[in-house]
Write a protein that holds these residues in place. Structure first.
Motif, short mmCIF file in Angstrom:
data_model
loop_
_atom_site.label_atom_id
_atom_site.label_comp_id
_atom_site.label_asym_id
_atom_site.label_seq_id
_atom_site.Cartn_x
_atom_site.Cartn_y
_atom_site.Cartn_z
N PRO A 102 -14.04 3.14 3.57
CA PRO A 102 -13.07 2.04 3.63
C PRO A 102 -13.68 0.66 3.44
O PRO A 102 -13.05 -0.21 2.82
CB PRO A 102 -12.45 2.19 5.02
N PHE B 81 -14.27 0.23 -0.26
CA PHE B 81 -12.95 0.14 -0.89
C PHE B 81 -12.37 -1.26 -0.70
O PHE B 81 -11.86 -1.88 -1.65
CB PHE B 81 -12.03 1.20 -0.29
N ASN B 82 -12.45 -1.78 0.51
CA ASN B 82 -11.90 -3.11 0.80
C ASN B 82 -12.65 -4.20 0.05
O ASN B 82 -12.04 -5.17 -0.43
CB ASN B 82 -11.93 -3.37 2.31
N PHE C 113 -2.40 5.44 -3.83
CA PHE C 113 -3.37 6.54 -3.83
C PHE C 113 -2.68 7.85 -4.20
O PHE C 113 -1.65 8.20 -3.60
CB PHE C 113 -4.03 6.67 -2.46
N ASN D 3 -5.44 4.49 -7.58
CA ASN D 3 -6.53 5.32 -7.09
C ASN D 3 -6.19 6.80 -7.27
O ASN D 3 -5.24 7.29 -6.68
CB ASN D 3 -6.77 5.04 -5.60
N PHE E 143 0.85 -1.19 0.00
CA PHE E 143 0.00 0.00 0.00
C PHE E 143 0.89 1.24 0.00
O PHE E 143 1.69 1.44 0.92
CB PHE E 143 -0.89 0.03 1.24
N ILE F 145 -11.47 -4.35 -3.54
CA ILE F 145 -10.20 -5.05 -3.65
C ILE F 145 -10.42 -6.56 -3.59
O ILE F 145 -9.87 -7.33 -4.40
CB ILE F 145 -9.23 -4.61 -2.55
N SER G 163 -10.40 5.50 -0.02
CA SER G 163 -10.03 4.52 1.01
C SER G 163 -10.30 5.05 2.41
O SER G 163 -10.51 4.27 3.35
CB SER G 163 -8.56 4.12 0.88
N HIS H 79 1.07 5.30 0.09
CA HIS H 79 0.24 6.44 0.51
C HIS H 79 0.37 7.64 -0.42
O HIS H 79 1.28 7.74 -1.24
CB HIS H 79 0.57 6.84 1.94
N ARG I 265 -7.13 1.07 8.04
CA ARG I 265 -8.31 0.21 7.89
C ARG I 265 -8.04 -0.94 6.91
O ARG I 265 -8.65 -2.01 7.03
CB ARG I 265 -9.50 1.04 7.40
N GLN I 266 -7.16 -0.73 5.95
CA GLN I 266 -6.80 -1.80 5.02
C GLN I 266 -5.83 -2.80 5.68
O GLN I 266 -5.95 -4.00 5.48
CB GLN I 266 -6.18 -1.21 3.75
N TRP J 109 -3.60 3.90 5.57
CA TRP J 109 -4.03 2.55 5.20
C TRP J 109 -4.41 1.71 6.41
O TRP J 109 -4.54 0.49 6.29
CB TRP J 109 -2.92 1.86 4.41
#
Length: 256
Positions: A231, A234-235, A82, A106, A18, A238, A227, A20, A31-32, A29
């Motif tokens: 979130p 978004f998740n 992102f 993104n 990920f 993915i 995201s 940023h 929450r991811q 990130w």
């Protein structure tokens, strides 16, 4: 100089990196990281990669390539970026078209803005305003940064100097698709928020037409920062992208 990073999850599982955006850090990130704990998750920190006068997207991309090659160990690789981070992923793929198996871009700006130097200088000139918490909270709100992440955002914003901000903005607003991006072998998912600026949507179109492996998604009723804004959605996108490409009904799929 190598990219500093944090590492999470199952080190034997497929690698998810990920990357940023500008003005924030790997904390965006969070929450991811929690959701994809069954993956091998690596989160680099771009803001620490180079000194203020030397920052470049291409240079950060070279460091990202080195990090991925160090961590991949013959596993599938998924790169998710992102904004500025998406530009770094694009640059890395342009430098090494077989770098990753999946790439999610993104809000990647690939159409240079007019008067970019003037805009970058003006933004850098007003950088000291970020130390005013009222001003920073307005900025954070525009990026969907809630109260739980505000202190991290405020800390990172206060650390950024005028020269660093100018360099980062100039790189961001000057970025174009690398010539070799058309040879990228990855499954590429390009996303944009419905409420983003026209130039961001035009950038999405340019990316989609540049490589036949690209598909596009628009997130309705959201601007720059999906995201953080949504979130859970978004998740799920993915997950569906990696599993069967059957996306949630809440998104608009452009060229499936």
């Amino acid at each position: 100089m190598s990219l500093p990073y944090q590492e999470y999850g199952n080190l034997q599982a497929p690698l998810v990196v990920f990357v940023h955006g500008g003005g924030v850090g790997g904390w965006m990130w969070d929450r991811q990281i929690r959701h994809f704990r069954n993956y091998h998750v690596v989160v680099p920190e771009l803001n620490c990669a180079e000194n203020a006068s030397a920052f470049s997207i291409a240079g950060s991309a070279k460091r990202l390539i080195a990090l991925i090659e160090e961590k991949r160990q013959n596993k599938p690789v998924i790169a998710i970026g992102f904004s500025l981070g998406a530009q770094v992923v694009v640059s890395a793929i342009g430098q090494k078209p077989d770098l990753v198996d999946y790439a999610m871009l993104n809000s990647a700006l690939v159409k240079p803005l007019p008067f970019k130097n003037t805009i970058a200088r003006s933004s850098a000139f007003f950088q000291p305003l970020v130390q005013n918490k009222t001003f920073s909270k307005l900025q954070a709100k525009s990026l969907y940064i809630g109260d739980s992440y505000f202190e991290a955002y405020y800390r990172d914003s206060c650390r950024m100097k005028k020269r660093e901000l100018f360099r980062m903005l100039k790189e961001n607003m000057s970025f174009v698709l690398p010539e070799n991006f058309k040879y990228a072998q990855a499954d590429i998912l390009v996303t944009v928020g419905e409420k983003e600026r026209g130039v961001m949507k035009a950038s999405m179109t340019e990316i989609l037409t540049s490589n036949p492996n690209c598909r596009g998604i628009v997130f309705p009723d959201v601007g720059h920062g999906i995201s953080l804004a949504k979130p859970e959605l978004f998740n799920r996108v993915i997950e569906r992208w990696l599993a069967d490409r059957v996306f949630p009904e809440q998104v608009i799929v452009l060229n499936d």
